[in-house]
Motif scaffolding. Sequence first.
Motif, PDB file in Angstrom:
ATOM      1  N   LEU A 127       0.993  -1.487  -0.151  1.00  0.00           N
ATOM      2  CA  LEU A 127      -0.119  -0.027  -0.185  1.00  0.00           C
ATOM      3  C   LEU A 127       0.816   1.184  -0.087  1.00  0.00           C
ATOM      4  CD1 LEU A 127      -3.059  -0.128   2.633  1.00  0.00           C
ATOM      5  CD2 LEU A 127      -2.879  -0.523  -0.054  1.00  0.00           C
ATOM      6  N   SER A 128       1.893   1.342   0.901  1.00  0.00           N
ATOM      7  CA  SER A 128       2.698   2.448   0.976  1.00  0.00           C
ATOM      8  C   SER A 128       3.423   2.727  -0.123  1.00  0.00           C
ATOM      9  CB  SER A 128       3.629   2.080   2.343  1.00  0.00           C
ATOM     10  OG  SER A 128       4.394   3.225   2.412  1.00  0.00           O
ATOM     11  N   GLU A 129       3.875   1.596  -0.682  1.00  0.00           N
ATOM     12  CA  GLU A 129       4.828   1.834  -2.120  1.00  0.00           C
ATOM     13  C   GLU A 129       3.906   2.565  -3.048  1.00  0.00           C
ATOM     14  OE1 GLU A 129       7.899   1.440  -2.994  1.00  0.00           O
ATOM     15  OE2 GLU A 129       8.262   1.399  -0.799  1.00  0.00           O
ATOM     16  N   GLU A 130       2.799   1.902  -3.244  1.00  0.00           N
ATOM     17  CA  GLU A 130       1.800   2.121  -4.261  1.00  0.00           C
ATOM     18  C   GLU A 130       1.626   4.016  -4.127  1.00  0.00           C
ATOM     19  OE1 GLU A 130       0.701   0.914  -6.831  1.00  0.00           O
ATOM     20  OE2 GLU A 130       2.099  -0.709  -6.383  1.00  0.00           O
ATOM     21  N   TRP A 131       1.208   4.351  -3.010  1.00  0.00           N
ATOM     22  CA  TRP A 131       1.036   5.779  -2.679  1.00  0.00           C
ATOM     23  C   TRP A 131       2.254   6.742  -2.865  1.00  0.00           C
ATOM     24  CZ3 TRP A 131       0.452   8.361   2.971  1.00  0.00           C
ATOM     25  CH2 TRP A 131      -0.101   9.640   2.558  1.00  0.00           C
ATOM     26  N   LYS A 132       3.494   6.153  -2.537  1.00  0.00           N
ATOM     27  CA  LYS A 132       4.787   6.608  -2.848  1.00  0.00           C
ATOM     28  C   LYS A 132       4.874   7.016  -4.342  1.00  0.00           C
ATOM     29  CE  LYS A 132       9.745   5.861  -2.058  1.00  0.00           C
ATOM     30  NZ  LYS A 132      10.677   4.927  -1.349  1.00  0.00           N
ATOM     31  N   LYS A 133       4.635   5.838  -4.928  1.00  0.00           N
ATOM     32  CA  LYS A 133       4.788   6.052  -6.590  1.00  0.00           C
ATOM     33  C   LYS A 133       3.846   7.014  -6.938  1.00  0.00           C
ATOM     34  CE  LYS A 133       5.761   1.302  -7.626  1.00  0.00           C
ATOM     35  NZ  LYS A 133       4.926   0.113  -8.129  1.00  0.00           N
ATOM     36  N   SER A 134       2.500   7.043  -6.377  1.00  0.00           N
ATOM     37  CA  SER A 134       1.660   8.287  -6.816  1.00  0.00           C
ATOM     38  C   SER A 134       2.068   9.511  -6.644  1.00  0.00           C
ATOM     39  CB  SER A 134       0.290   7.955  -6.297  1.00  0.00           C
ATOM     40  OG  SER A 134      -0.429   6.694  -6.623  1.00  0.00           O
ATOM     41  N   ILE A 135       2.793   9.658  -5.368  1.00  0.00           N
ATOM     42  CA  ILE A 135       3.221  11.132  -5.121  1.00  0.00           C
ATOM     43  C   ILE A 135       4.196  11.488  -5.899  1.00  0.00           C
ATOM     44  CG2 ILE A 135       4.079  12.566  -3.291  1.00  0.00           C
ATOM     45  CD1 ILE A 135       2.426  10.700  -1.092  1.00  0.00           C
ATOM     46  N   ILE A 136       5.246  10.548  -6.183  1.00  0.00           N
ATOM     47  CA  ILE A 136       6.313  10.812  -7.040  1.00  0.00           C
ATOM     48  C   ILE A 136       6.028  11.242  -8.410  1.00  0.00           C
ATOM     49  CG2 ILE A 136       8.291   9.777  -8.090  1.00  0.00           C
ATOM     50  CD1 ILE A 136       8.863   8.198  -5.677  1.00  0.00           C
ATOM     51  N   GLN A 137       5.053  10.335  -9.057  1.00  0.00           N
ATOM     52  CA  GLN A 137       4.408  10.859 -10.288  1.00  0.00           C
ATOM     53  C   GLN A 137       3.888  12.086 -10.270  1.00  0.00           C
ATOM     54  OE1 GLN A 137       5.290   8.862 -12.966  1.00  0.00           O
ATOM     55  NE2 GLN A 137       4.523  10.767 -14.120  1.00  0.00           N
ATOM     56  N   CYS A 138       3.158  12.330  -9.441  1.00  0.00           N
ATOM     57  CA  CYS A 138       2.437  13.789  -9.140  1.00  0.00           C
ATOM     58  C   CYS A 138       3.537  14.904  -9.385  1.00  0.00           C
ATOM     59  CB  CYS A 138       1.700  13.697  -7.908  1.00  0.00           C
ATOM     60  SG  CYS A 138       1.030  15.334  -7.678  1.00  0.00           S
ATOM     61  N   ILE A 139       4.787  14.760  -8.570  1.00  0.00           N
ATOM     62  CA  ILE A 139       5.611  15.690  -8.593  1.00  0.00           C
ATOM     63  C   ILE A 139       6.624  15.813  -9.755  1.00  0.00           C
ATOM     64  CG2 ILE A 139       7.807  16.391  -7.195  1.00  0.00           C
ATOM     65  CD1 ILE A 139       6.686  14.848  -4.585  1.00  0.00           C
ATOM     66  N   LYS A 140       6.823  14.748 -10.385  1.00  0.00           N
ATOM     67  CA  LYS A 140       7.623  14.687 -11.333  1.00  0.00           C
ATOM     68  C   LYS A 140       6.582  15.294 -12.867  1.00  0.00           C
ATOM     69  CE  LYS A 140      10.400  10.611 -11.375  1.00  0.00           C
ATOM     70  NZ  LYS A 140      10.529   8.953 -11.816  1.00  0.00           N
ATOM     71  N   ASN A 141       5.393  15.174 -12.453  1.00  0.00           N
ATOM     72  CA  ASN A 141       4.421  15.844 -13.403  1.00  0.00           C
ATOM     73  C   ASN A 141       4.500  17.499 -13.268  1.00  0.00           C
ATOM     74  OD1 ASN A 141       2.239  15.878 -15.685  1.00  0.00           O
ATOM     75  ND2 ASN A 141       1.019  16.587 -13.949  1.00  0.00           N
ATOM     76  N   GLY A 142       4.504  17.775 -12.163  1.00  0.00           N
ATOM     77  CA  GLY A 142       4.779  19.108 -11.685  1.00  0.00           C
ATOM     78  C   GLY A 142       5.859  19.530 -12.062  1.00  0.00           C
ATOM     79  N   LYS A 143       6.912  19.041 -12.025  1.00  0.00           N
ATOM     80  CA  LYS A 143       8.189  19.613 -12.550  1.00  0.00           C
ATOM     81  C   LYS A 143       8.266  19.769 -14.167  1.00  0.00           C
ATOM     82  CE  LYS A 143      12.203  17.894 -10.886  1.00  0.00           C
ATOM     83  NZ  LYS A 143      13.331  17.104 -10.483  1.00  0.00           N
ATOM     84  N   LYS A 144       7.464  18.776 -14.692  1.00  0.00           N
ATOM     85  CA  LYS A 144       7.678  19.001 -16.296  1.00  0.00           C
ATOM     86  C   LYS A 144       6.818  20.464 -16.519  1.00  0.00           C
ATOM     87  CE  LYS A 144       6.562  15.077 -18.073  1.00  0.00           C
ATOM     88  NZ  LYS A 144       5.905  14.045 -18.685  1.00  0.00           N
ATOM     89  N   ASP A 147       5.545  23.679 -12.429  1.00  0.00           N
ATOM     90  CA  ASP A 147       5.093  24.069 -11.101  1.00  0.00           C
ATOM     91  C   ASP A 147       5.998  23.747  -9.848  1.00  0.00           C
ATOM     92  OD1 ASP A 147       2.668  24.914 -12.222  1.00  0.00           O
ATOM     93  OD2 ASP A 147       1.857  22.888 -12.302  1.00  0.00           O
ATOM     94  N   ILE A 148       6.995  22.766 -10.191  1.00  0.00           N
ATOM     95  CA  ILE A 148       7.946  22.593  -9.189  1.00  0.00           C
ATOM     96  C   ILE A 148       9.269  22.800  -9.509  1.00  0.00           C
ATOM     97  CG2 ILE A 148       8.640  20.433  -7.799  1.00  0.00           C
ATOM     98  CD1 ILE A 148       5.969  21.599  -6.942  1.00  0.00           C
ATOM     99  N   ARG A 149      10.075  23.386  -8.680  1.00  0.00           N
ATOM    100  CA  ARG A 149      11.638  23.556  -9.029  1.00  0.00           C
ATOM    101  C   ARG A 149      12.353  22.198  -9.675  1.00  0.00           C
ATOM    102  NH1 ARG A 149      12.336  25.399  -4.052  1.00  0.00           N
ATOM    103  NH2 ARG A 149      13.952  23.706  -3.843  1.00  0.00           N
ATOM    104  N   ALA A 150      13.204  22.512 -10.461  1.00  0.00           N
ATOM    105  CA  ALA A 150      13.831  21.554 -11.299  1.00  0.00           C
ATOM    106  C   ALA A 150      14.835  20.696 -10.106  1.00  0.00           C
ATOM    107  CB  ALA A 150      14.545  22.096 -12.398  1.00  0.00           C
ATOM    108  N   ASP A 151      15.434  21.236  -9.203  1.00  0.00           N
ATOM    109  CA  ASP A 151      16.234  20.353  -8.368  1.00  0.00           C
ATOM    110  C   ASP A 151      15.421  19.825  -7.334  1.00  0.00           C
ATOM    111  OD1 ASP A 151      15.599  23.322  -7.364  1.00  0.00           O
ATOM    112  OD2 ASP A 151      16.542  22.554  -5.581  1.00  0.00           O
ATOM    113  N   VAL A 152      14.219  19.746  -7.178  1.00  0.00           N
ATOM    114  CA  VAL A 152      13.338  19.039  -6.237  1.00  0.00           C
ATOM    115  C   VAL A 152      13.572  17.398  -6.579  1.00  0.00           C
ATOM    116  CG1 VAL A 152      11.072  18.624  -5.425  1.00  0.00           C
ATOM    117  CG2 VAL A 152      11.801  20.831  -5.567  1.00  0.00           C
TER     118      VAL A 152
END
Lengths: 196, 196
Positions: A127-144, A147-152
């Motif tokens: 469960l935890s891993e799946e949540w983590k993946k979702s959050i990571i994907q969300c942030i990666k998308n924000g970087k693209k 919306d999110i700094r490139a160095d994050v």
Amino acid sequence: MKKAEATRLSILQKSFELIYVKGYQTTSIDDILATTQVTKGAFYYHFKNKDEMGLAIINELLKPAFAATFMRPLQSGGNPVKVLYDMMYEILMKDKFMKVEYGCPAANLTLEMAPWHKDFTIALNNLSEEWKKSIIQCIKNGKKNGDIRADVKPEQVAVFIMSGYWGIRNMGKLENSKSVYLIYLKQLKDYLTSLR
Amino acid sequence: MKKAEATRLSILQKSFELIYVKGYQTTSIDDILATTQVTKGAFYYHFKNKDEMGLAIINELLKPAFAATFMRPLQSGGNPVKVLYDMMYEILMKDKFMKVEYGCPAANLTLEMAPWHKDFTIALNNLSEEWKKSIIQCIKNGKKNGDIRADVKPEQVAVFIMSGYWGIRNMGKLENSKSVYLIYLKQLKDYLTSLR
DNA sequence: AATAAAACATACTAAGTAGTATGTTTTTGA
DNA sequence: TCAAAAACATACTACTTAGTATGTTTTATT
């Protein structure tokens, strides 16, 4: 739905509620039988033992509920600063099932069972891993999207946010009040904003 | 130390270790007697019942240990960005008693006992409150020294940092590896730096 | 309708649980 | 030193626990 399936589901649902409120170890089979009005014969017809039922709760009830509440809101593709905050606000302040005094069922089970019930730990870690993946994907998308700094570092942020969540559930239980959730949410907003 | 006091202390210390590893509910009096080599008569001479012993563990062992590990490092008066990070690094990476697979004893007890054992919850909340006060004081001091921005809200930051700690203990248990601690610590450093 | 399997019901067991009753030994203070 | 209290030891009780043995009832299939 067949009657037998209904019996099984009823056992799972009531047990889930009992375990969420009282804990796994302190919820006895007899407790479950009393609240479900199911007899011992029926219970052991549907489940080999208590642990098999516990795993069924995680896989058949907790997992889908978790996906709907924790992960679905992240798939919108919006600005992570807003999306992540909104997700957390919904989970902490609006969710109908979870109560501040009983914390988060996934966190409760983890703390109670790990490291002694390996199957439980694996299922919960999943469960935890799946949540983590979702959050990571969300942030990666924000970087693209800019919306999110490139160095994050997405994984670092994901772990940081998740740990904040599991932890604030602990504090909520201690204080038995959602006011600590509000304090946390304010700082979460500041933190997320600092990622722009 | 008197012999009777030594017996009492031995019971408390061994019980604390057992409970830390196995949980409170699943550590039986007989477990404790077996590992301490103390008889039931001696146990119940020193403690009215199991819960009284549990509270004694919190107040006489956990509390002082917590003060030494979690609070003392904050009283140096140094830059909160460094002091808070160093505190967390010591707790997560260097502490000799706590193991990643067993988490934090205070968090374990909270999740297991609240909201059903009110006395436990109060005692544990007490610990939490003291830690919070120490962190707040540390940040206030940093604001005075110009190490922390004037608009930073000390209580919000304290709650945010504490929730991160309780939560990362949960994730450590799930993954049974300190690597998640390191990821968390990196982001904690970034977060603390953002408060300058 | 007959029959076999699925679904459930009841009574029980064996092992554990916290706590007690009733002792014995050790320490302490006059 | 000697009695009283403190400190411990042993055997037990009453209760709860997960799980089983052995039934009966319900459902589905022919």
